[in-house]
Motif scaffolding. Sequence first.
Motif, PDB file in Angstrom:
ATOM      1  N   ILE A  26       0.854  -1.199   0.000  1.00  0.00           N
ATOM      2  CA  ILE A  26       0.000   0.000   0.000  1.00  0.00           C
ATOM      3  C   ILE A  26       0.885   1.243   0.000  1.00  0.00           C
ATOM      4  CG2 ILE A  26      -1.735   1.299   1.336  1.00  0.00           C
ATOM      5  CD1 ILE A  26      -2.872  -1.232  -0.018  1.00  0.00           C
ATOM      6  N   ARG A  27       0.643   2.100  -0.977  1.00  0.00           N
ATOM      7  CA  ARG A  27       1.490   3.294  -1.154  1.00  0.00           C
ATOM      8  C   ARG A  27       0.722   4.599  -0.962  1.00  0.00           C
ATOM      9  NH1 ARG A  27       3.397  -0.792  -4.585  1.00  0.00           N
ATOM     10  NH2 ARG A  27       5.648  -1.176  -4.319  1.00  0.00           N
ATOM     11  N   LYS A  28      -0.523   4.498  -0.503  1.00  0.00           N
ATOM     12  CA  LYS A  28      -1.321   5.701  -0.236  1.00  0.00           C
ATOM     13  C   LYS A  28      -2.182   5.412   0.985  1.00  0.00           C
ATOM     14  CE  LYS A  28      -3.928   9.219  -2.752  1.00  0.00           C
ATOM     15  NZ  LYS A  28      -5.393   9.160  -2.677  1.00  0.00           N
ATOM     16  N   TYR A  29      -2.082   6.314   1.984  1.00  0.00           N
ATOM     17  CA  TYR A  29      -2.740   6.072   3.268  1.00  0.00           C
ATOM     18  C   TYR A  29      -3.697   7.210   3.603  1.00  0.00           C
ATOM     19  CZ  TYR A  29       1.280   2.931   3.539  1.00  0.00           C
ATOM     20  OH  TYR A  29       2.218   1.974   3.270  1.00  0.00           O
ATOM     21  N   THR A  30      -4.741   6.888   4.371  1.00  0.00           N
ATOM     22  CA  THR A  30      -5.648   7.939   4.865  1.00  0.00           C
ATOM     23  C   THR A  30      -4.945   8.702   6.000  1.00  0.00           C
ATOM     24  OG1 THR A  30      -6.627   6.649   6.647  1.00  0.00           O
ATOM     25  CG2 THR A  30      -7.591   6.361   4.448  1.00  0.00           C
TER      26      THR A  30
ATOM     27  N   SER B  65      -3.016  -7.789   9.560  1.00  0.00           N
ATOM     28  CA  SER B  65      -4.126  -8.485  10.231  1.00  0.00           C
ATOM     29  C   SER B  65      -5.033  -7.513  10.979  1.00  0.00           C
ATOM     30  CB  SER B  65      -3.589  -9.556  11.192  1.00  0.00           C
ATOM     31  OG  SER B  65      -3.134  -8.973  12.397  1.00  0.00           O
ATOM     32  N   MET B  66      -4.509  -6.301  11.267  1.00  0.00           N
ATOM     33  CA  MET B  66      -5.318  -5.252  11.922  1.00  0.00           C
ATOM     34  C   MET B  66      -6.047  -4.364  10.908  1.00  0.00           C
ATOM     35  SD  MET B  66      -2.490  -3.622  14.490  1.00  0.00           S
ATOM     36  CE  MET B  66      -1.612  -4.547  15.736  1.00  0.00           C
ATOM     37  N   GLY B  67      -5.927  -4.709   9.631  1.00  0.00           N
ATOM     38  CA  GLY B  67      -6.571  -3.871   8.611  1.00  0.00           C
ATOM     39  C   GLY B  67      -5.693  -2.743   8.112  1.00  0.00           C
ATOM     40  N   LEU B  68      -4.436  -2.731   8.543  1.00  0.00           N
ATOM     41  CA  LEU B  68      -3.493  -1.711   8.063  1.00  0.00           C
ATOM     42  C   LEU B  68      -2.825  -2.193   6.782  1.00  0.00           C
ATOM     43  CD1 LEU B  68      -1.919  -0.994  11.555  1.00  0.00           C
ATOM     44  CD2 LEU B  68      -3.418   0.556  10.277  1.00  0.00           C
ATOM     45  N   GLY B  69      -2.287  -1.248   6.013  1.00  0.00           N
ATOM     46  CA  GLY B  69      -1.494  -1.594   4.837  1.00  0.00           C
ATOM     47  C   GLY B  69      -0.033  -1.270   5.098  1.00  0.00           C
ATOM     48  N   ILE B  70       0.853  -1.924   4.390  1.00  0.00           N
ATOM     49  CA  ILE B  70       2.288  -1.685   4.586  1.00  0.00           C
ATOM     50  C   ILE B  70       3.002  -1.621   3.238  1.00  0.00           C
ATOM     51  CG2 ILE B  70       2.288  -3.013   6.759  1.00  0.00           C
ATOM     52  CD1 ILE B  70       4.332  -4.553   4.147  1.00  0.00           C
TER      53      ILE B  70
ATOM     54  N   GLU C 244      -6.880   0.659  -3.379  1.00  0.00           N
ATOM     55  CA  GLU C 244      -7.159  -0.789  -3.405  1.00  0.00           C
ATOM     56  C   GLU C 244      -6.493  -1.421  -4.608  1.00  0.00           C
ATOM     57  OE1 GLU C 244     -10.990  -2.704  -2.559  1.00  0.00           O
ATOM     58  OE2 GLU C 244     -11.737  -0.694  -2.093  1.00  0.00           O
ATOM     59  N   PRO C 245      -5.176  -1.554  -4.567  1.00  0.00           N
ATOM     60  CA  PRO C 245      -4.485  -2.134  -5.720  1.00  0.00           C
ATOM     61  C   PRO C 245      -4.854  -3.603  -5.886  1.00  0.00           C
ATOM     62  CG  PRO C 245      -2.965  -1.880  -3.876  1.00  0.00           C
ATOM     63  CD  PRO C 245      -4.260  -1.267  -3.454  1.00  0.00           C
TER      64      PRO C 245
ATOM     65  N   TYR D 247      -1.876  -8.574 -16.503  1.00  0.00           N
ATOM     66  CA  TYR D 247      -2.087  -7.803 -15.267  1.00  0.00           C
ATOM     67  C   TYR D 247      -1.765  -6.319 -15.487  1.00  0.00           C
ATOM     68  CZ  TYR D 247      -0.635  -5.768 -10.777  1.00  0.00           C
ATOM     69  OH  TYR D 247      -0.455  -4.928  -9.721  1.00  0.00           O
ATOM     70  N   TYR D 248      -0.615  -6.057 -16.114  1.00  0.00           N
ATOM     71  CA  TYR D 248      -0.209  -4.655 -16.318  1.00  0.00           C
ATOM     72  C   TYR D 248      -1.149  -3.925 -17.261  1.00  0.00           C
ATOM     73  CZ  TYR D 248       4.243  -4.921 -13.813  1.00  0.00           C
ATOM     74  OH  TYR D 248       5.203  -5.025 -12.833  1.00  0.00           O
TER      75      TYR D 248
END
Lengths: 250, 250
Positions: free
Chosen positions: B15-19, B128-133, B170-171, B209-210
């Motif tokens: 994930i490269r974009k966060y709230t 697992s906590m719903g976070l993205g990294i 949501e990639p 995919y691309y």
Amino acid sequence: MNNQTIETILNHKSIRKYTNEPITKEQIHTIVQAAQQASTSSYYQAYNIIGITDPTIKKELSLISGQSYVENNGHLFIFCANLNRFLLKTDESFKEKITENLMNTEHFLVATIDASLAAQNAAIAAESMGLGICYIGSLRNNIAKVDQLLNLPPFVIPLFGMTIGYPDQEPERKPRLPIEAVYSENSYPQNNEETEKYIDEFNEILGAYYENRTENNRSDTWTDQLHRKLSKPVREDVTTYVKSKGFNKK
Amino acid sequence: MNNQTIETILNHKSIRKYTNEPITKEQIHTIVQAAQQASTSSYYQAYNIIGITDPTIKKELSLISGQSYVENNGHLFIFCANLNRFLLKTDESFKEKITENLMNTEHFLVATIDASLAAQNAAIAAESMGLGICYIGSLRNNIAKVDQLLNLPPFVIPLFGMTIGYPDQEPERKPRLPIEAVYSENSYPQNNEETEKYIDEFNEILGAYYENRTENNRSDTWTDQLHRKLSKPVREDVTTYVKSKGFNKK
């Protein structure tokens, strides 16, 4: 806040004794798939995994590691750092150029980190199924022999093994350093005395753990263990072996 | 057979974009605890984690990496390989001896693997906590500068960062090499043509995919990507930097 996944992670204990219940092909497939979905540097997927089912090879690997559970388990994986696939599908002159660029420490790091992230996904996936695991770094006791046994080409090196199986022991969870000794904010801790205080604290906790644990109890501390292990050179041949495979050469 | 943990692992997407929703101190604590419970070679715990909360340092690190999400996220971790703690609580002559023994490639591997296993536990716990990294290897674009910013002593080097936060994108899940290209039994695959066939297969899947993905769609293959990246030397300074810190010197 803890969910099932975090419980699995926090309950990790290395398992060194397994029942005879075999691991299914389907379980192995799921574990490898889990490994593959780990993050990978530049999408390189710079690792490969070798499962050992041949009893003769397992025996040989167990002799190298000095651990009987490398022979007696549900399954044995070997995780390798792998830059070799990058040399496929190229002509000779481009292959030479790529080979040159792969030889630095950066690419050694990339492949080692990729393999390790994949391995830890495998470990967590296996543990979430009720299996136990143990990392086998002791394959590096004779890394060149492991290389031979597995017919590894240039730019592929075995980093560690992982035994998997249904646990036939219930070890206590081993303590970890106090979080303050491991985690800091915005800077590395500049005060060594403070870190030494945390290590003292840990030595006390660990001393009690070693005295009270069910199996193999003894009187020991973290600092004493480290000092015993680090007082003599170990695995000096890993340096030359790694370079002989093309990694970490310049 | 899939449980919640395996679902979490298999659903990984960087994930490269966060709230703007912040991560709590409690969440950070749980994530670091999860990291700490990973297996560790010889119980060395040969890593440390630095959380970056200072906006000035975050900005600097984001400039080094060239990625805006290194600045804009819920939290930023830096994972370091660390053999420095082994030099505490010793007298000078023993310290010299240990230092000598730590300089080989074996110990560089041990610390890099330890840090990576811990990091992947952190990643899975966060997801697992719903976070993205997202792992940030691009901190090694200027690894000596990162070292300076974080005041790292000898035998501590920054391997990579990890951004964490609530996903604001949501990639699609990115495909991986066919399992046959990654997993073999009892031997490394000796037939390169077969591996090349799997890579061709993967290039086709990835091409689709691309072309079809929602953001940043393009025409590309894995082999083309690799060849573009590997056609020029990268991060050659990592080699000398690592040695300057005592690692991988002999």
